[in-house]
Design an enzyme around this catalytic site. Structure first.
Site, PDB file in Angstrom:
ATOM      1  N   GLU A 130      77.250  29.585  23.685  1.00  0.00           N
ATOM      2  CA  GLU A 130      76.406  30.779  23.837  1.00  0.00           C
ATOM      3  C   GLU A 130      74.926  30.416  23.702  1.00  0.00           C
ATOM      4  OE1 GLU A 130      77.706  34.291  21.775  1.00  0.00           O
ATOM      5  OE2 GLU A 130      75.864  35.382  22.268  1.00  0.00           O
TER       6      GLU A 130
ATOM      7  N   ASP B 284      88.984  37.953  18.510  1.00  0.00           N
ATOM      8  CA  ASP B 284      87.835  37.389  17.805  1.00  0.00           C
ATOM      9  C   ASP B 284      88.002  37.680  16.313  1.00  0.00           C
ATOM     10  OD1 ASP B 284      85.440  36.074  17.914  1.00  0.00           O
ATOM     11  OD2 ASP B 284      84.308  37.742  18.781  1.00  0.00           O
TER      12      ASP B 284
ATOM     13  N   GLU C 144      83.854  31.286  15.036  1.00  0.00           N
ATOM     14  CA  GLU C 144      82.522  30.746  15.286  1.00  0.00           C
ATOM     15  C   GLU C 144      82.256  29.560  14.355  1.00  0.00           C
ATOM     16  OE1 GLU C 144      79.549  33.816  14.894  1.00  0.00           O
ATOM     17  OE2 GLU C 144      80.459  35.071  16.443  1.00  0.00           O
TER      18      GLU C 144
ATOM     19  N   ASP D 253      84.247  40.567  18.796  1.00  0.00           N
ATOM     20  CA  ASP D 253      83.738  41.384  17.686  1.00  0.00           C
ATOM     21  C   ASP D 253      82.465  42.106  18.111  1.00  0.00           C
ATOM     22  OD1 ASP D 253      82.007  39.244  17.662  1.00  0.00           O
ATOM     23  OD2 ASP D 253      82.196  38.818  15.524  1.00  0.00           O
ATOM     24  N   SER D 254      82.002  41.835  19.358  1.00  0.00           N
ATOM     25  CA  SER D 254      80.911  42.632  19.945  1.00  0.00           C
ATOM     26  C   SER D 254      81.308  44.104  19.988  1.00  0.00           C
ATOM     27  CB  SER D 254      80.581  42.125  21.351  1.00  0.00           C
ATOM     28  OG  SER D 254      81.755  42.004  22.134  1.00  0.00           O
TER      29      SER D 254
ATOM     30  N   LYS E 149      89.614  33.425  18.169  1.00  0.00           N
ATOM     31  CA  LYS E 149      88.331  32.708  18.287  1.00  0.00           C
ATOM     32  C   LYS E 149      87.628  32.727  16.931  1.00  0.00           C
ATOM     33  CE  LYS E 149      84.526  34.469  20.500  1.00  0.00           C
ATOM     34  NZ  LYS E 149      83.497  34.520  19.424  1.00  0.00           N
TER      35      LYS E 149
END
Ligand code: KIV
Length: 264
Positions: free
Chosen positions: A182, A83, A115, A44-45, A113
């Site tokens: 991270e 993501d 978080e 999602d960056s 993915k």
């Protein structure tokens, strides 16, 4: 040619270092795949690197699906992980299953993915039980930037470190096939790597992880925003693109391009 799946990534622990990168489009994904990278994350960056937002929060499910499908078309061997964007899985495990299902069914992703630490374990379990491999992500979790208050190293305080160790174990128990770590102190990342039976994939977490991931735009020198200390720039494609654009402009303005060889 190895076809990388979530279960092969999981089984690789202790056997090889996992090399992972982000990709957001067909052409870059193809080059990354041809380089033998094992896991391609449609991060999602892309909200920041491709769409110009200040954080990862605004990117939508539809935008992530669009980019994931493009990456899948470029990849033959790597595992493509999508993501899940902010608020596409946080509401409930049911919401997560429905949206993750779209990444697998419509975009062709091999895994998703999400978080979050121990509190995210029920979501990971629900995804895995419904046939959707899930990659965990703990430490600095950019979708919580409003709560965290900044992109800083996590787990420096003993109680934070304890929590992160418990988080990693809870995600493993819930069925995550690997866990992204991270921005953690290297000693903590090493400790987590030693206690979990699934691979850890570090970004800003030192060399003790089972694998590494970087944002491809950072590695290539294509992103002009803030570059964290953990990034190593392997090329300066930004400078090379500026040079090429200026050369093209110069040649068009001076009648050099198109030449004989570019003309029918
Ligand atoms: O969105 C992303 O690119 C990521 C990586 C930094 C792990 O989550």
């Amino acid at each position: 040619m190895t076809m990388w799946t979530a279960s092969k990534i999981k089984a690789s622990k202790g056997r090889q270092k996992l090399v992972c990168l982000t990709a957001y489009d067909f052409s870059t994904a193809r080059l990354i795949d041809e380089a033998g990278i094992e896991l391609v994350l449609v991060g999602d960056s892309l909200a920041m690197t491709m769409l110009g937002y200040d954080t990862t929060l605004p990117v939508t499910l539809e935008q992530m699906l669009h980019h994931t499908a493009a990456v899948v078309r470029g990849v033959k061997s790597a595992l493509v992980v999508a993501d899940m964007p902010f608020m596409s899985y946080q509401v409930s495990p049911e919401q997560a299953i429905a949206n993750a299902g779209r990444f697998v069914k419509e975009a062709g992703a091999g895994a998703v993915k999400v978080e979050g630490g121990a509190f995210r374990a029920p979501t990971i379990r629900a995804l895995v039980e419904n046939g959707i491999p899930a990659l965990g992500h703990i430490g600095l979790t950019p979708q919580s930037i409003r709560e965290l208050g900044g992109y800083t190293v996590q787990g420096r305080r003993p109680e934070q470190a304890e929590q992160l160790l418990a988080d990693a174990q809870a995600l493993e128990k819930a069925g995550a096939f690997a866990i992204v770590l991270e921005c953690l102190p290297p000693a903590l990342a090493e400790e987590i790597t030693a206690i979990v039976g699934v691979p850890t994939i570090g970004i800003g977490a030192g060399k003790g992880c089972d694998g590494q991931i970087l944002v491809t735009h950072d590695l290539l020198g294509l992103y002009s925003g803030h570059t964290p200390k953990f990034v190593k720039r392997y090329a300066d494609l930004g400078a090379e693109m500026r040079r090429a654009f200026a050369a093209y402009r110069h040649e068009v303005e001076n009648g050099v391009f198109p030449g004989e060889e570019h003309t029918y």
